[in-house]
Each structure stands twice: as structure tokens, then as C-alpha cells.
Scaffold this active site. Sequence first.
Site, PDB file in Angstrom:
ATOM      1  CB  SER A 129      -0.919   0.025   1.233  1.00 46.72           C
ATOM      2  OG  SER A 129      -1.709  -1.122   1.293  1.00 46.72           O
ATOM      3  CE  LYS A 164      -1.971   7.943   7.535  1.00 42.10           C
ATOM      4  NZ  LYS A 164      -1.893   7.964   9.011  1.00 42.10           N
ATOM      5  CD  GLU A 185      -0.753  -4.463   1.074  1.00 42.41           C
ATOM      6  OE1 GLU A 185      -0.280  -3.324   1.242  1.00 42.41           O
ATOM      7  OE2 GLU A 185      -0.049  -5.477   1.015  1.00 42.41           O
TER       8      GLU A 185
END
Lengths: 176, 776
Positions: free
Chosen positions: B547, B733, B737
Amino acid sequence: MATKAVRPKKRKIAVRGPGKTPIKLIVNGETHELLVEPRRTLLDALRKDLGLTGTKRACDEGTCGACTVLLDGKPIYACMALALECEGRSIETVEGLARNGKLHPIQAAFIEEDALQCGFCTPGQIMSVKALLDENPNPTLEDVKRAVSGNLCRCGAYPKIFKAALRAAELLRSGS
Amino acid sequence: MPKVIKTRTEFEGHVFEEYVVVEGEGLSAWDAQTPLRYIGRQIPRTDGPERVTGKAVYTFDVQLPGMLYGKILRSPHPHARIKSINTQRAERLPGVRAVLSFKNAPKLSFRQGQTFLFDEIVRYVGDEVACVIADEEEIAEDALELIEVEYERLPFVLDPEEALRPEAPNVQPSGNLLNGKPDIYERGDLDRGFSQADLIVERTFRTQCALHNCLETHGSVALWEGDALTVWDSTQHIFGVRAGLAQLLGLPLHKVRVIKRYMGGGFGSKNGLGKYTVIAALGAKATGRPVKIMLDRHEENLAAGNRPSTIQHLKVGARRDGTLTALELKAIVNAGAFCTWPPSVGGPARQLYLCPNVKTEQYTVFTNTGPLSAFRAPGYVEGTFALESLMDELAHELKIDPLELRLKNYAEIDQTTGRPYSTKGLREAYERGAKLFGWKALTSNPSPVAHLRERGGAVGERATKLRGVGMASQIWSGNGMPPAYAIVKINPDGTATVVTGTQDIGTGTKTVLAQIAAEELGFPIEKISVEIGDTQLGLYAPLSAGSMTVASVGPAVRLAAHEARQQLLDVAAQVLEVPRESLAICDGLLSSPALKEAVAIKDVLEKLENFMIIGRGAREPNPEDVAVNTFGAQFAEVTVDTETGEVKVERIVAVHDSGRVINPLTLSSQIEGGIIQGLGYALFEQRVVDRNTGVVVNDNLENYKLPTALDIPEIVFEMVDRPDHRANNLGAKGVGEPPIIPTAAAIANAVANALGIRIYELPLTREKILKALKRV
């Protein structure tokens, strides 16, 4: 858990081969003459002989729906048909949808609703939706789910595929 | 001058320090006052038209003039020594151009020496034995049947617990335990922690082996031009494949080019160099023609990785009020035949809850089965299922609401480092999720099961449908990391090109990078193109996993765009003869109070002939004093049919915190997709290996059950959407996932709530449900 088994009706075809044999395929309204081994599937004929790689090969055994095309208007898995069986019949692939550089409303709806992630199942999903909307311009959510239930999407774009299909139906009904 | 500093990074539960070169000026994340035109907007994928028209060329679609096809012969035995191999009959078949095996291919060490490209020992059913290169795929397939291999069968072991016994046959020469010892983490004093507990709950959980089943299988096309190799690869890491190929084939980096334009899914299984890629390169070298090797669906399910099965012994101690005093996990992971990157099953136990005394012990064990690979949040999906199931049991024992128990043990700092979190929106995720779901109303009845049963049928009628609700939490990294580089070029016609070496694996990376560049430059997004997926572009970017793509590459793109914008302003001020400070760029136009009307960028740059602006950007280091993580909570409602054992997930409510949302549209696809994969994992996905032969009996999409259109629940989700100003210059961010992590746990908790009985093993198949119900 594919529930929709779609196979072309078996028709009597003359024995050909072994070795390559000439056939004529009508794809997206255009006639193509090609030379293929009798064991070549419609899927491989489209992809390898005609360079139409929009139709995807993901399982090659009728279990995922990525290679869905329309044969005489009905959705079939192109990996489950021999090219020979499709001779002289109308074959429609994802490449045939956009006209004069303008996306088909189903394609436009798939983009707007983000009904795809990796995009590998997308051509098959779009062809299944096309078959549905050709037959039923006013489908319910349940109709849509059933229509694409034979098209696996590993990325999980399903909720948006449903939305896109319903939106495309709307677009088509309103004639845009 | 570039400065070298050390930075801490976390990748899929593994933490490490690395050196990073810092250059240029830093930028802070946009604040709430900055008007944003593209960031946070629903922008449809910029490459959507290619994908919906069939024009997008995936590796599977690459067809080069004179291209040959390779097909791999695979071991039918779980463990054997190849005594002899005779390829002569295959070689004589018309159309066959080469047959490669350990007899004629170089002995190349693979997976850190655990196997060779063609090994004389095969260690699982599906291990590579030989490869036929032929004019047509059909001919290659025919030729495979003509290869004669004599095997000496060796004793094998399929079960990781059996593999740990001293008498078990060795899968790897060094023994069956990875690194010869368990991976242990410890903090506090476990014994003291358990002695302080009023209640100890201890259970064993089992999770299954799951198969990625990317719709585009693994594969490559290799082409030699002189001594330079070009490879098209369905990969999540073009630079990793380049480095691997260069090292194995003894080539300098500038002679290897790796391209990945479009890719049909990876989910972690395409993070590294595959044997098929090297074999294609060797085959192309041997024949002087390009070679394509794409795995078929069966090979994909044998040899392309999996989410490994786990056995987790989990023990938790708590005070009567729910405060955790100790947490102990002993996990056994079935690595399969090879493993260089074990999943971190203990991550959630170490990080999710406030607990002073924790020990996690992981045994990663080799067996004669197909090797594991990363699979979307490796370790955390498995670990969260066990931990969050046990938390529910604890809540039940203590008669505390499961959500209350989680809030009671809320961690404000990262206990593995002692650092505070940069931001943590988990409390908000719990609160908003509970509200959206109606958690309080659904769980307020003193006897929730009976209460929910009433909802299943009319009064007096025998209920055959049980309803249940459950929830679970998520922690994951998603912080991104250096190094990642980008340049932004402004062309003379006022368009701009973003160049970076990342890859879009279906997540929408291309679109998000275009948004970032358009925002920073002040250009319309239509004027931005994004070039990625080719090592020859020259700008390194990390693998698309963990991620971390947006949070790693996005900040570099923003810095590059910023620098390009500064240069543009410098040049425009001089050409237009206005003060630089007076100039503004908006919608691709230059304006200034000193100008009568806005000027198109094109009109300025075209005065300079073919002058080109090139801005550079490099990802800044991660902050040293905080932990950067992502969080979330999911709530599930299920109905269980007591007659058929079928579990139907009715709805999932998810609230996640991954910092700033850059594109709500593509993000929502990630969230829904993660939940749907989690649903498949919870209910029906499972690789089945025959105990007597080591053969995978469901290596196809008929018998390996993926979620279909008919299995999809109502999905409601929200993002906390608060920029994390410490994370990077975007405040964003990762989100790839996080959404899969809590889904199976939430569904399992809902099923336990419905049945009044817990099933400790995934997937929750009808068979298991019916077995459990008989015990009622």
C-alpha cells in the site's frame, strides 16, 4: 461459483484437417480469411490470427468469462468454441463497440462509474452487459447480477459493474 | 548538495532502516485553506478508454514478429530427484525450436539458493522441470508430452506441523524451519502479565491457503537486440525484475529493460522475478527470436504463490474490566517449498491493542507444496482473524460489548517503537462505523442471538435463518518510503508529462499521479500525461506493494511538479516582463495584475523554440519521531441458513483512515475490492492438496471458489479523510491493503454471533457450519 454456463449450440461441421485449414470469420461486421488448425479456439483465432487482443484469455477452459464475445448476438465464452464452428456467423468483440472514435454508452458508463480496476475482465463484462441490454433495455439489478454472474472479477469491481450496467441502460434508453 | 541520511521504513509488517539521499526543498502538505482543484475529486481513470475498448496492451497481449511460445513441464511429484531426462523426441517435433532443462541451461541460483532455475530436485507438484520453445503454443504443449523424465521419488511432507518433527523429510537441505529458528518478538514480562489477569482465554485458530488467481496469469515476453534484453513482464516491480535479470544473466543494468504497461492483477504475487521470465530470456537467446511464456490457469495455481495457511495458538489475559495484561501468539506458517519473505502473522498482536506484555513467535515451515508469496496484507489478514476472534470471545466471557472492549484497549502510541502515531483515526472509525451500522441497536438486547433470530422469521415460525453481527479492526503500514524519483516536463505546447518508474497494477496510480501534477502545476488535468511502467524511463520507483505507491511516488511527483512550476514562473516573468511574484498559474493560464489578460503557457514557451522545462523530485525521508500507520474498522451482518449451512453476508460497513483521500472514486474501488476479496477468503476460498499425492485438486476456477456477482453484499463505507501532515507532502497514506484486513474477522465474528458457536477455522464453509450446528 460461475452459474451461467454459456456454450454455443453444436452444429454439424465438415471434417477438416489435420493441419491448417482456411476459414472465414465475420468479426465486427468485417470478413476475415484465415488459416488455422482445426483445434484453434475462437479465442485464439481472434487474439493470435486477427490481433484482436481485447478479448482476454484468463482460464481457457470456460470458467471465468474474460473471453466473452457475442456469437449471433448471444454471449459465449470464446475459449469454448472452435474457430471452425463460428464460420459464417456474426462475431462481436469489444473492439467493435466504439463507433467513429465515440465510446459505446456501456463503455462510457464503465469509465464514469469506475467499473474496473486492473481491467482484464472488463471486455468480457462489457460484452455480457451488451448482450443483456440488447435483449432487455430495462433490466433490474437482479437481471444485471445474473447477466454478469459468469464473469469473474478478481479485483472485486462488481458493485460498480452493476451501477455501470444500470447507468448504461439509462443512457441507451434516453438515446444518448 | 545531496545529503545522505538514515530513515526508518515499515513494509508489510517488517521494519528496517535504510539510507536515503535527500535533495531539494521540502514541501508541506496542503492545508485546509488551500483551494484544491483536483486533489480529493472524483476523477475517472485517465486510462479508462484504453481499458474499456480492448486497446490496452497487457503482457499477455504482446505479440512480436517471429515470436515463439514457451511451455513449462512441471513436476508431477511432491518431492523427487530427476534421474534422467530425455528431450530428443520433443526436439524432433516439427515447430519445436528449443528444449531447456537442467541439462543444457545454466545452473542459476533462485530464491536465495533454495532452488535453481532448473533444479535436479523437484520440491512440489508444479516445480519447473523443463521448457519447450516452439512456433505455436499448441506445438509446445504437444512436445511437453514427448519429454521423458525418470524420477526417483523422495519422501515428502505436506503438513507444516509434521514438517517440524525431527523425523520429517527435509524439504530444504538446511531443514524445514526457515532460518533454523522461530522469529520471536517480545516486550514486557509475559508471565507477570498473565499472573495479573483475572481471565485468560486461549484458542487455536487455523487459516487456509488462498490462491491469488490474478485474471492475467504470470508471464513474460523476452526480446534480445544484440546484447540488450527487453522484457515485457506482468509485474508489480519493474526495477526489481531488472535487477534480478541483470544479476542472474550477468548483464549490466543498462542492457536490461523491463516494461509493464497494463497488468491484470497482482495482489502481491507479482512482486519479484519469476522463473518463467528468466526461462523466456534464455529461450529467446537460444533461438534468436522473441519468446513469450504465460502460465496457464493451472500453473498459476500451482507455482505462482499463495497466501499460506497458518495455525495460530493465541492466548490473552485480561482484567475483569477488560484491560489486556498479556498477549501471546505462537504461529506456524506453511511456506511451501521456498520462502524468502515470510508474512508477519504476529503484526496485529504486536500493534493493534495497548498491552504491555506481548510475545509473538512465528515458525515459517517448508513443506512440499507450492511456495507462498505476498498476498494483499500478508500475515495481517490471517493474524487479524485470530486476534479479533479472540477479542470477541474475551468480550463475551467478560460480558462487555466487543466494541467497548476494543476502545478500552485503544493504543495511542506504537508500542513496538514507543513512538506516537502521526495520526490515528481508529476511534473515529469505530464511532462512525458503529453509527452507520446501527451497532448499538443491534447488540443492545441482553440476548443478542435470540434478538437477531426474531428478525429472521415471523413470531412462532421456526427460524431457519439466523442473523448475526460482528466487527473487527485494522492496522497496517501504508506509510510509503524513499527512494522514489519523478520528473515533470513541461512541453512547448503547454502540456506536461510526468515520468516515473512506478507501475499501475490496477489501482489507479496513473490517474492519481496526474491529479497531483495538475494540482501543483495549476494545469488542467487533460494537459497532463503520465509515463510509467518502463525501466528505460530511468527514474526508480519502488514496487507497487505494501500500500505504498501513492505515499512513495506521489510526493516525488509533487516535488517535481513544484520545481517545474518554479522554472516556468522564472521563464514567464522574463518573457512577459512582469514581476515574478505577481504571476499566478491557474487552469494552464498565466495571470498577473501587470497583464491585461491571462496568457496561455504555450504562448510563452513557444517564444523559446524547443526549450523544455524539467522539474525533478525525490521522495523525502519518513519522519523519525512518529509512527505512520493506517487504521480502520469494519462491521458485518450475516444470515446463516441452518438447513444448508450457507452464510450470506448481508452488508459490510467500513470506515478507514488512510490520511488524505486523493481520488474518492478510485479509492472506493480499492475499498470495495478489498472487502470482496476478504469475503471470499472468509467463506469459500481454499486450496485443497491431496494428502496422498501432494496434488492440488482445485487448481482451476471451477473448483477454487472466487466471489461472483451473486455473492456481493451491500457495502457502505466512509473515509476519515484527515490529511496526515507528518506522513509526506501529500498527507496521504496507502489504501490498497487495509480494506481486506478486517473483513474475514468481522464476518467470522458475525457468524459466531448468529450461531452462538464459534468456528476457529477459515473458510466458513457450509460443511463446517452444519457440523457446528449439530453440536447445538
